[in-house]
Design a protein around this motif. Sequence first.
Motif, PDB file in Angstrom:
ATOM      1  N   VAL A   4      40.976  31.543  43.781  1.00 14.65           N
ATOM      2  CA  VAL A   4      41.768  32.670  43.269  1.00 14.65           C
ATOM      3  C   VAL A   4      42.851  32.098  42.368  1.00 14.65           C
ATOM      4  O   VAL A   4      43.511  31.121  42.742  1.00 14.65           O
ATOM      5  CB  VAL A   4      42.388  33.477  44.438  1.00 14.65           C
ATOM      6  CG1 VAL A   4      43.373  34.511  43.930  1.00 14.65           C
ATOM      7  CG2 VAL A   4      41.283  34.138  45.273  1.00 14.65           C
ATOM      8  N   ARG A   6      46.284  33.040  40.669  1.00 14.79           N
ATOM      9  CA  ARG A   6      47.357  34.033  40.689  1.00 14.79           C
ATOM     10  C   ARG A   6      48.243  33.771  39.472  1.00 14.79           C
ATOM     11  O   ARG A   6      48.905  32.717  39.404  1.00 14.79           O
ATOM     12  CB  ARG A   6      48.124  33.844  41.991  1.00 14.79           C
ATOM     13  CG  ARG A   6      49.480  34.468  42.121  1.00 14.79           C
ATOM     14  CD  ARG A   6      49.503  35.889  41.861  1.00 14.79           C
ATOM     15  NE  ARG A   6      50.607  36.593  42.480  1.00 14.79           N
ATOM     16  CZ  ARG A   6      50.830  37.843  42.243  1.00 14.79           C
ATOM     17  NH1 ARG A   6      50.059  38.520  41.406  1.00 14.79           N
ATOM     18  NH2 ARG A   6      51.835  38.464  42.817  1.00 14.79           N
ATOM     19  N   VAL A  21      48.766  37.670  48.731  1.00 14.11           N
ATOM     20  CA  VAL A  21      47.558  37.359  47.936  1.00 14.11           C
ATOM     21  C   VAL A  21      46.885  36.113  48.528  1.00 14.11           C
ATOM     22  O   VAL A  21      45.675  36.083  48.740  1.00 14.11           O
ATOM     23  CB  VAL A  21      47.912  37.131  46.438  1.00 14.11           C
ATOM     24  CG1 VAL A  21      46.740  36.530  45.682  1.00 14.11           C
ATOM     25  CG2 VAL A  21      48.340  38.438  45.777  1.00 14.11           C
ATOM     26  N   HIS A  77      38.060  38.744  36.282  1.00 13.12           N
ATOM     27  CA  HIS A  77      39.447  39.192  36.229  1.00 13.12           C
ATOM     28  C   HIS A  77      39.512  40.579  36.875  1.00 13.12           C
ATOM     29  O   HIS A  77      38.826  41.502  36.430  1.00 13.12           O
ATOM     30  CB  HIS A  77      39.918  39.240  34.758  1.00 13.12           C
ATOM     31  CG  HIS A  77      41.241  39.904  34.570  1.00 13.12           C
ATOM     32  ND1 HIS A  77      41.553  40.660  33.453  1.00 13.12           N
ATOM     33  CD2 HIS A  77      42.355  39.928  35.349  1.00 13.12           C
ATOM     34  CE1 HIS A  77      42.797  41.131  33.564  1.00 13.12           C
ATOM     35  NE2 HIS A  77      43.291  40.685  34.697  1.00 13.12           N
ATOM     36  N   LEU A  78      40.317  40.687  37.935  1.00 13.42           N
ATOM     37  CA  LEU A  78      40.446  41.993  38.596  1.00 13.42           C
ATOM     38  C   LEU A  78      41.515  42.801  37.865  1.00 13.42           C
ATOM     39  O   LEU A  78      42.681  42.399  37.796  1.00 13.42           O
ATOM     40  CB  LEU A  78      40.824  41.814  40.067  1.00 13.42           C
ATOM     41  CG  LEU A  78      39.741  41.227  40.979  1.00 13.42           C
ATOM     42  CD1 LEU A  78      40.254  41.074  42.409  1.00 13.42           C
ATOM     43  CD2 LEU A  78      38.458  42.063  40.958  1.00 13.42           C
ATOM     44  N   THR A  79      41.108  43.922  37.314  1.00 13.18           N
ATOM     45  CA  THR A  79      42.021  44.770  36.564  1.00 13.18           C
ATOM     46  C   THR A  79      41.550  46.221  36.609  1.00 13.18           C
ATOM     47  O   THR A  79      40.339  46.476  36.637  1.00 13.18           O
ATOM     48  CB  THR A  79      42.126  44.312  35.086  1.00 13.18           C
ATOM     49  OG1 THR A  79      42.710  45.364  34.311  1.00 13.18           O
ATOM     50  CG2 THR A  79      40.765  43.971  34.475  1.00 13.18           C
ATOM     51  N   VAL A 102      44.006  37.301  39.485  1.00 10.95           N
ATOM     52  CA  VAL A 102      44.808  38.507  39.721  1.00 10.95           C
ATOM     53  C   VAL A 102      46.181  38.309  39.090  1.00 10.95           C
ATOM     54  O   VAL A 102      46.724  37.211  39.078  1.00 10.95           O
ATOM     55  CB  VAL A 102      44.970  38.848  41.231  1.00 10.95           C
ATOM     56  CG1 VAL A 102      43.673  39.296  41.856  1.00 10.95           C
ATOM     57  CG2 VAL A 102      45.570  37.690  42.006  1.00 10.95           C
ATOM     58  N   ASN A 118      35.577  41.677  33.496  1.00  9.52           N
ATOM     59  CA  ASN A 118      36.790  42.379  33.910  1.00  9.52           C
ATOM     60  C   ASN A 118      36.324  43.457  34.885  1.00  9.52           C
ATOM     61  O   ASN A 118      35.557  44.351  34.501  1.00  9.52           O
ATOM     62  CB  ASN A 118      37.465  43.030  32.700  1.00  9.52           C
ATOM     63  CG  ASN A 118      38.095  41.976  31.798  1.00  9.52           C
ATOM     64  OD1 ASN A 118      39.055  41.312  32.190  1.00  9.52           O
ATOM     65  ND2 ASN A 118      37.536  41.797  30.611  1.00  9.52           N
ATOM     66  N   SER A 127      47.234  47.550  43.579  1.00  5.53           N
ATOM     67  CA  SER A 127      47.876  46.266  43.854  1.00  5.53           C
ATOM     68  C   SER A 127      46.867  45.125  43.864  1.00  5.53           C
ATOM     69  O   SER A 127      45.703  45.300  44.236  1.00  5.53           O
ATOM     70  CB  SER A 127      48.574  46.367  45.212  1.00  5.53           C
ATOM     71  OG  SER A 127      48.442  45.174  45.926  1.00  5.53           O
ATOM     72  N   GLU A 128      47.345  43.919  43.504  1.00  8.94           N
ATOM     73  CA  GLU A 128      46.481  42.724  43.518  1.00  8.94           C
ATOM     74  C   GLU A 128      46.044  42.381  44.935  1.00  8.94           C
ATOM     75  O   GLU A 128      44.973  41.828  45.153  1.00  8.94           O
ATOM     76  CB  GLU A 128      47.185  41.524  42.863  1.00  8.94           C
ATOM     77  CG  GLU A 128      48.568  41.159  43.382  1.00  8.94           C
ATOM     78  CD  GLU A 128      49.685  41.919  42.680  1.00  8.94           C
ATOM     79  OE1 GLU A 128      49.559  43.154  42.513  1.00  8.94           O
ATOM     80  OE2 GLU A 128      50.695  41.287  42.309  1.00  8.94           O
ATOM     81  N   ALA A 131      43.200  44.961  45.776  1.00  7.55           N
ATOM     82  CA  ALA A 131      42.021  44.721  44.920  1.00  7.55           C
ATOM     83  C   ALA A 131      41.292  43.460  45.382  1.00  7.55           C
ATOM     84  O   ALA A 131      40.067  43.447  45.530  1.00  7.55           O
ATOM     85  CB  ALA A 131      42.450  44.587  43.457  1.00  7.55           C
ATOM     86  N   LEU A 132      42.071  42.414  45.654  1.00  4.89           N
ATOM     87  CA  LEU A 132      41.456  41.146  46.059  1.00  4.89           C
ATOM     88  C   LEU A 132      40.750  41.284  47.416  1.00  4.89           C
ATOM     89  O   LEU A 132      39.622  40.804  47.598  1.00  4.89           O
ATOM     90  CB  LEU A 132      42.531  40.052  46.127  1.00  4.89           C
ATOM     91  CG  LEU A 132      42.019  38.650  46.436  1.00  4.89           C
ATOM     92  CD1 LEU A 132      41.097  38.143  45.327  1.00  4.89           C
ATOM     93  CD2 LEU A 132      43.177  37.666  46.631  1.00  4.89           C
TER      94      LEU A 132
END
Length: 337
Positions: A4, A6, A21, A77-79, A102, A118, A127-128, A131-132
Motif C-alpha cells: 500500500v 500512502r 490505513v 489507485h483507489l479514487t 491511497v 483507477n 475515506s481511504e 476504501a482500502l
Amino acid sequence: MITVLRIGHRPERDKRITTHVALVARAFGADKIIVDKDDEKLKNTVERVTQKFGGNFTIEFNDWRKYLKDYNGKVVHLTMYGIPYEKKIRELKKEKDILIIVGAEKVPREVYERADYNLAVRNQPHSEVSALAIFLKDLIPEKKFYGELRIIPQEKGKKVLRIPSREECISLLKKYGADERLLKHSIKCSEVALKMSENCNVDKMLIEAGALLHDIGKTVVKGIRHGVEGYYILKNEGYDEILARFCSTHVGAGIRKSEAKKLGLPDMDYIPRTLEEKIVCHADTLLAGDRITDIEEVKKYYIEQGLEREVPRLERLHNYLQKKCKKDFMELLLLNK
Ligand code: SAM
C-alpha cells in the motif's frame, strides 16, 4: 506482494488516519505499507501491533514519486473518480505484485495517469480507510496471524490467548524443579515438533510453547498421570486450556475415554485434536529422552509394553502427519547428530 502506498501523509494532521490505513493494510492481508513522510511514532505503533498480534507486515518511508517510477507490478489507485473496483477484482486476484495507492488530500493528476487502474469503491467521496478495507477484503483471502496474542473469537465476552515465550516456558519448568534430563527432553521435543511443522501452515509459536511444557507434570508425578498433572499446573498458573491441553493430550498417541477410565484418570479429553496438539504428541512419541527414534522402534516398544492395541492409532497418526506436513520424518533422525 501487496504493497500500500500512502501519499500526502501529514504527521501533525493525519496521525490517526494513516495509522488506521496501516492497520487496515495489515489486518486485511497486505505485506507492506510505504508512507511518503518519516513518522517515527507511526512506525512504532505499527511495529508494536505486528509484534503482538503476528504477521510479517512492514512499514517503510520513501519518496512516493521515485517509488512509483521504479515499481514493476500493477498499480491500482483507489479514487472515487475510478471505475467500480468490482469490475477488475477477478483480474487483479491473478497478479503477483500489486501497489495500491491511497491519498490523503488532493491527489496529483500524474497518479491518475500512471495507475494501471483507477478504481472506486462507489463513486462517492468517503475515506481511504474504508476504501482500502473493502477493496483488500475482496482481493485477498483471510490470513492467519500468529503473534504473542491470539484473539479467540467469542459470541459473548472477550478472550485473548497469550503464548509464553521460550524463556518463560523454561523458567516455568525450572520453577517446578525440572531436572537436567527433563529440560533436555523438553527442548529436544520443541526442536523436533518445529522441524516436523516446517512445511505446515500451523501455529509454530504455540507448538514451541506446547512442546516445551508438555511434560511439566513429570515434576510432580512420573507415569501416566503426568499429563493430567501438567494440565492442572498450567491451569493453576493462569494459562489457557489451549496450552494446558498439550499436557493432557500427549501421553501415548492420545488415550481413549474407555482406556482413561480403566486407568483411573479424571474424566477429560485425552485425544490430540488440533494439528498443533497432534504434532507435539507425535514429536514426543518419536523421542526417547533426547534421542530421536523411528516409528518401527516406537511400535516395538508399544508391543513390549503390552500396548499392541494402540499401534494402529499410532501408525495412523504418523502417516496422517507425514502427509499433512509434507515431510519424510525419517530425516528427523539427522537431528540426533
Ligand atoms: N478529493 C480527494 C481526491 O483527490 O480524491 C478525496 C480525498 S479522500 C479524503 C482521501 C482518499 O480516500 C482518496 O485519495 C482515495 O484514495 C480515498 N477514497 C475516498 N473516496 C473513495 C472512493 N469512493 N473510492 C475509492 N477511494 C476513495
